[in-house]
Motif scaffolding. Structure first.
Motif: not given
Length: 660
Positions: A145-166
């Motif tokens: 509720k309080t950090m919707q923007g940060a939560v969305s952005a953080a999950h996107a960066v997590r997928w950047l990590s997955i792309a590097f590992s792939a």
């Protein structure tokens, strides 16, 4: 010699490795499907890394908030932070790292306003030394509720990590095809190459890390790509074009902009160019390759080191880094066997899987079984190396090598570069561990060598199949090939399932300990027993109900507490079983299986708190025959602080429950 122009750059392959004429007539789809086992492994990796990414609470992986803070700083200012030499003064704790991963994260999340990240609050009761304040390092209560923007952005960066590992797995597979089956994309060696990729990609710790915001994922990819390109260059049969040297140098430069671990491949580029020049008998090739690749590396990454020199007085900013982590850094480490054994124990466990902020672990028996599995893989890898030596030393055995993999120049090149990688990364990790103690003994610091180790494991399993064939067990060798690979993949998948669903998620899930009504079997407290500020003992149960029926082993004491009011204080319960005044056994820790601390209690909640205590045979006999009262002593200790909670309106600090 291969006649295909694409493959003619590389060394001559064994006759069994030459592509058949029928292969040339296959369509692209059939060629593509030859690599279906690897694609399945890649898909499984993406599934599990994505599962960790979606299910592990944000900020509950090592240094994740600090890595995201770096991304956010670049979004806010347009560039990397300038660090302070004074400890505790840096706005971005990880700001000493090179910026490539963070620039990419900022670019990826640029459409999202994530400035609400500043609302993130740490769990003020968390301690690495115990779990008194819960497993969460950060307060995730209302972040959706309080950090919707940060939560969305953080999950996107997590997928950047997955792309590097792939990308890391793709590089491992390409390297495996190169050294195990020849240079052709449709050549042999797919089984050991797939095994290597599976070992790396389905390693629980690697999959967990891949689903986290961490620049280790970027540097591991560049290390894997560098390893592949170095081996490929060393196997060239002709002089490479200038852009091929430049491409390798650029990859090293990008790796250096990801994290300094990439430095272990700078000397390996020199080795690769030297091997090529020696085979071509040309010093000119050596100097051209060294100068062009070096120039490309400097062109890509040199600006960062010039910046560090100007800001901090040395190219890597080491003096600033050491000064800003003064309390963690040590210059007086003593090398002893005990220290090395301690390092090894922590490295081994966290290589396979220690999750969260290094505070969520497998059961001890899991690590024991993984030790036996590691020993088996080590034996296979050593067998591969010995076979390579024997194959080149004894001509008769070389004609019929023990391994199903030819002990030729490709294998020697793999052994050389994998050995260099393991040695250099190992030295770096030892130095880091000696400098920063337990904080520096995490398995992820060894992961730049994961591609090299994975190739040795894949080759070792290939050696095992070849040894079975050589021993006359062809039927067993055939069954062990892809079926053995499938079994290994299934085991790793099950290990990931256990890690996520039986280890990680329960650690972060609030236990169902709040109940509406007391069970009819509960014994109600006959007097008011409220510990300040809100812990009221409502009732209890003991199984078995009487001491004379107690048996050696575990037994259960269930306490029913009722919250008198909300509180921000954190208290830890201690339960001691006493024979008169003599301590027999105990069970201390936060209520609710250690995960429902008092600061989480709501007013009027009834909390079911199960305690498991253990009796030795001697203790069981003692309490049965003792003439002293057998009682449970209960009390609460504030954490942090250590003050004892008192019963309201008294100075009493404990209560007793008789075990009749």
């Amino acid at each position: 010699m291969l006649t295909d122009k694409t493959n003619s750059n590389l060394i001559e392959t064994a006759p069994s490795d030459k592509p058949k004429m029928a292969v040339r007539s296959f369509g692209f789809l059939k060629q593509f499907l030859k690599h279906l086992p690897f694609l399945i492994v890649l898909g499984l990796f993406i599934f599990w890394a994505g599962s960790y990414s979606q299910n592990v609470p944000l900020w509950e992986t090592p240094d994740e908030p600090d890595h995201f803070a770096y991304v956010q700083y670049i979004k806010d200012t347009g560039g990397p932070p300038i660090q302070s030499f004074e400890e505790g003064k840096n706005k971005v704790v990880t700001g000493h790292h090179p910026p490539l991963y963070y620039f990419l994260g900022a670019l990826l999340t640029s459409p999202t306003d994530s400035r609400d990240f500043s609302k993130l609050k740490p769990n003020k009761y968390f301690s690495f030394s115990n779990s008194d304040g819960g497993i969460n390092v950060f307060d995730n209560t209302n972040e959706q509720k309080t950090m919707q923007g940060a939560v969305s952005a953080a999950h996107a960066v997590r997928w950047l990590s997955i792309a590097f590992s792939a990308g890391t797995l793709i590089c491992i597979y390409l390297a495996g095809l190169l050294v195990f089956g020849g240079p052709s994309w449709a050549g042999g060696g797919r089984a050991p190459a797939t095994a290597a990729a599976a070992f790396a990609g389905l390693l629980p710790q690697f999959a967990f890390l891949s689903g986290a915001i961490n620049n280790d994922n970027a540097v591991i990819f560049f290390c894997a790509l560098s390893l592949y390109l170095c081996m490929r260059l060393a196997l060239f049969q002709r002089k490479p074009a200038w852009w091929e040297f430049a491409g390798l140098g650029a990859v090293i430069g990008l790796g250096m902009l990801a994290k300094y671990n990439e430095i272990v491949f700078i000397p390996q580029v020199g080795v690769a160019v030297g091997l090529l020049a020696w085979r071509l008998r040309s010093w000119k090739v050596f100097w051209q390759g060294a100068l062009i690749s070096g120039a490309a590396c400097i062109a890509v990454s040199g600006w960062w080191f010039v910046r560090s020199q100007l800001l901090y007085g040395d190219p890597a900013g080491w003096s600033m880094w050491r000064s800003s982590f003064k309390s963690a850094y040590s210059d007086d480490f003593k090398w002893t066997w005990a220290a090395l054994d301690h390092f090894w124990s922590r490295w081994f466990d966290s290589w396979w899987g220690v999750f969260g902020w290094f505070n969520v672990r497998f059961e001890p028996e899991i690590y024991s079984r993984l030790g036996w599995a590691s020993a088996f893989l080590a034996v296979c890898s050593v067998g591969l190396i010995l076979t390579m030596v024997i194959g080149f030393s004894w001509g008769k055995i070389r004609k019929k090598p023990l391994a199903g993999l030819a002990a030729d120049r490709r294998m020697w090149v793999m052994g050389l570069f994998c050995g260099l990688t393991l040695t250099l990364v190992g030295i770096s990790a030892l130095n880091y561990a000696a400098s920063f103690g337990d904080a520096g003994t995490q398995g992820r610091y060894l992961f730049p060598a994961l591609p090299a180790l994975a190739l040795l494991v894949g080759g070792g399993l290939g050696w095992l199949i070849g040894w079975l064939r050589f021993s006359g067990l062809k039927w067993l060798a055939g069954g062990v090939s892809y079926s053995g690979l499938a079994v290994g993949v299934v085991v790793l998948v099950l290990l990931n399932q256990h890690a996520l669903y039986n280890t990680i998620l329960p650690a972060y899930t609030t236990p169902e300990v709040v109940i509406k009504d007391l069970p009819t079997t509960a014994i109600r407290s006959t007097e008011t027993k409220t510990f300040w500020p809100n812990m009221y003992l409502l009732a209890y149960e003991i199984e078995p109900q009487t001491k004379v029926t107690a048996k050696p082993g575990s037994f259960k004491l269930t306490l029913y507490w009722q919250a008198q009011r909300r509180t921000e204080d954190n208290f830890v319960l201690f339960v001691h079983l006493l024979d008169g005044t003599q301590f027999v056994t105990g069970a201390d820790g936060p209520p609710g299986f250690g995960r429902f601390q008092t600061y989480k209690w709501g007013k009027a909640n009834i909390i079911k708190d199960e305690r498991t205590l253990t009796l030795t045979p001697e203790a069981a006999q003692q309490i049965k025959s003792s003439s002293n009262p057998i009682r449970f002593m209960l009390g609460w200790t504030k954490s942090p602080g250590g003050e004892r909670a008192q019963l309201e309106n008294t100075k009493t600090e404990e209560i007793y429950i008789d075990w009749k």
